[in-house]
Write a protein that holds these residues in place. Structure first.
Motif, PDB file in Angstrom:
ATOM      1  N   SER A  13      -3.057 -53.299 -40.634  1.00 48.58           N
ATOM      2  CA  SER A  13      -4.008 -53.560 -41.893  1.00 48.58           C
ATOM      3  C   SER A  13      -5.350 -53.469 -41.836  1.00 48.58           C
ATOM      4  O   SER A  13      -5.798 -52.096 -42.222  1.00 48.58           O
ATOM      5  CB  SER A  13      -3.838 -54.645 -42.827  1.00 48.58           C
ATOM      6  OG  SER A  13      -2.308 -55.235 -43.395  1.00 48.58           O
TER       7      SER A  13
ATOM      8  N   ARG B 236      -1.825 -55.315 -49.443  1.00 50.54           N
ATOM      9  CA  ARG B 236      -2.333 -55.553 -48.413  1.00 50.54           C
ATOM     10  C   ARG B 236      -0.808 -55.961 -47.544  1.00 50.54           C
ATOM     11  O   ARG B 236      -0.367 -56.404 -47.866  1.00 50.54           O
ATOM     12  CB  ARG B 236      -3.174 -55.430 -47.009  1.00 50.54           C
ATOM     13  CG  ARG B 236      -4.607 -55.509 -47.264  1.00 50.54           C
ATOM     14  CD  ARG B 236      -4.534 -54.334 -47.828  1.00 50.54           C
ATOM     15  NE  ARG B 236      -4.474 -53.140 -46.755  1.00 50.54           N
ATOM     16  CZ  ARG B 236      -4.277 -51.592 -46.989  1.00 50.54           C
ATOM     17  NH1 ARG B 236      -5.405 -51.354 -47.809  1.00 50.54           N
ATOM     18  NH2 ARG B 236      -4.369 -50.648 -45.932  1.00 50.54           N
TER      19      ARG B 236
ATOM     20  N   ASP C 198       1.300 -50.346 -43.802  1.00 51.73           N
ATOM     21  CA  ASP C 198      -0.315 -50.332 -42.848  1.00 51.73           C
ATOM     22  C   ASP C 198       0.454 -49.571 -41.719  1.00 51.73           C
ATOM     23  O   ASP C 198      -0.298 -48.585 -40.817  1.00 51.73           O
ATOM     24  CB  ASP C 198      -0.816 -51.261 -43.157  1.00 51.73           C
ATOM     25  CG  ASP C 198      -1.873 -51.695 -44.084  1.00 51.73           C
ATOM     26  OD1 ASP C 198      -1.902 -50.767 -44.585  1.00 51.73           O
ATOM     27  OD2 ASP C 198      -2.063 -52.065 -44.232  1.00 51.73           O
TER      28      ASP C 198
END
Length: 331
Positions: free
Chosen positions: A266, A7, A12
């Motif tokens: 995220s 992540r 994101d």
């Protein structure tokens, strides 16, 4: 070089922005009846979004998978094709219920075109294109290395640009969109760009963010100008052309340099795939059933927010149903 973390808040955030771009260009595809010039402009400016989704897909590929192209393509297919089949089936069922016809020709050729393009769920073309592009790029990388793969991908991209955006200026007529918007001509260059950025992106560390931002603005302006040349005053923007490559790459590079930390990005970023799958159905309900199509900007905001909310809800359901590993389990 070690693979990037699973992540990355900045990437994101880029996923979220790209989802907004995709929603925007699909609303603009309806003509922006309340402001057609604005519709053209926002459509053109949103065309970084799909290339960026290709790039981000490849950015997280593992070297072990790249060494085995069939395994790579298989992993991609297992991830995206069940969703492709599910949303396609839902869309066709709704077409049958609402209009009495499936939205595609029930012939062998029609079925093949359906699987290639998504048919009535036309936004789904990205998923089979991702699988095919993964196989092409993985095979080229294994057999010929990065340099030759980039060269072949650029040649394919330019061929698609000639068939697509520049077909009318060059040939006096256009070709069906499925001839150039696919995993053969469109996907490879952005997938190999993702691989390249993962391997060598740290070399951009000394490049000022202001310089990258200036590149984004420059390529965005070139993309709009190029779009005006190839489609004129027509309400729709064009899928991709020469400037699109620099536009998408500069946007992606900018976000790799940002250092966003918030877990919110995220959390929302993980929901973008589900939101992407469902957004066209949401748009249809809002525009056709609730009659909100008269205000295009409101329609963009509501479609984006509703699709993300559904994506977040689905993420929660999946997480709740996923079996929990015992605390003493060996990692």
């Amino acid at each position: 070089m070690a693979p990037p973390p699973s992540r990355n808040a900045s990437l994101d955030a880029l996923r979220v922005l790209s989802l907004l771009g995709i929603v925007t260009l699909h609303v603009a595809g309806g003509g922006f009846a309340d402001n057609r010039p604005l519709g053209f402009l926002v459509d053109e400016l949103s065309r970084f979004a799909v290339p960026v989704f290709f790039l981000l897909s490849a950015y997280f590929w593992k070297d072990a998978d790249l060494a085995r192209p069939l395994r790579l393509a298989g992993k991609v297919a297992r991830r995206v094709l069940p969703a492709f089949a599910a949303i396609l089936a839902i869309t066709i069922a709704l077409r049958l219920i609402e209009h009495g016809r499936p939205g595609f020709s029930p012939s062998p050729e029609g079925v093949l075109l359906l699987l290639w393009t998504g048919g009535p769920a036309f936004h789904l073309w990205f998923l089979p294109a991702l699988v095919l592009g993964s196989l092409i790029v993985g095979t080229l990388l294994k057999q010929f290395g990065l340099g030759w793969t980039i060269g072949v991908a650029i040649a394919l991209y330019l061929t698609g640009t000639i068939i697509g955006a520049y077909s009318k200026p060059l040939f006096g007529h256009g070709f069906p969109f499925w001839m150039d918007r696919n995993g053969l001509f469109f996907a490879p260059i952005f997938l190999v760009a993702g691989v390249t950025l993962r391997r060598y992106g740290d070399r951009l560390g000394n490049l000022p963010i202001a310089t990258i931002a200036a590149a984004v603005v420059t390529f965005a302006a070139l993309h709009v100008a190029e779009g005006y040349f190839v489609v004129g005053r027509y309400a729709l923007g064009h899928d991709y052309s020469i400037a699109t490559l620099g536009y998408a790459l500069s946007v992606a590079i900018l976000f790799t340099r940002l250092e966003l930390r918030s877990q919110i990005w995220s959390t929302v970023g993980q929901a973008t795939f589900g939101a992407y799958l469902i957004h066209l159905l949401v748009l249809d309900v809002l525009a056709s059933d609730l009659k909100l199509g008269a205000n295009s900007l409101l329609l963009i905001a509501l479609t984006f927010a509703t699709s993300l909310a559904i994506g977040l809800g689905w993420q929660w359901v999946v997480g709740a149903l996923r079996p929990r590993r015992p605390a003493h389990a060996v990692e």
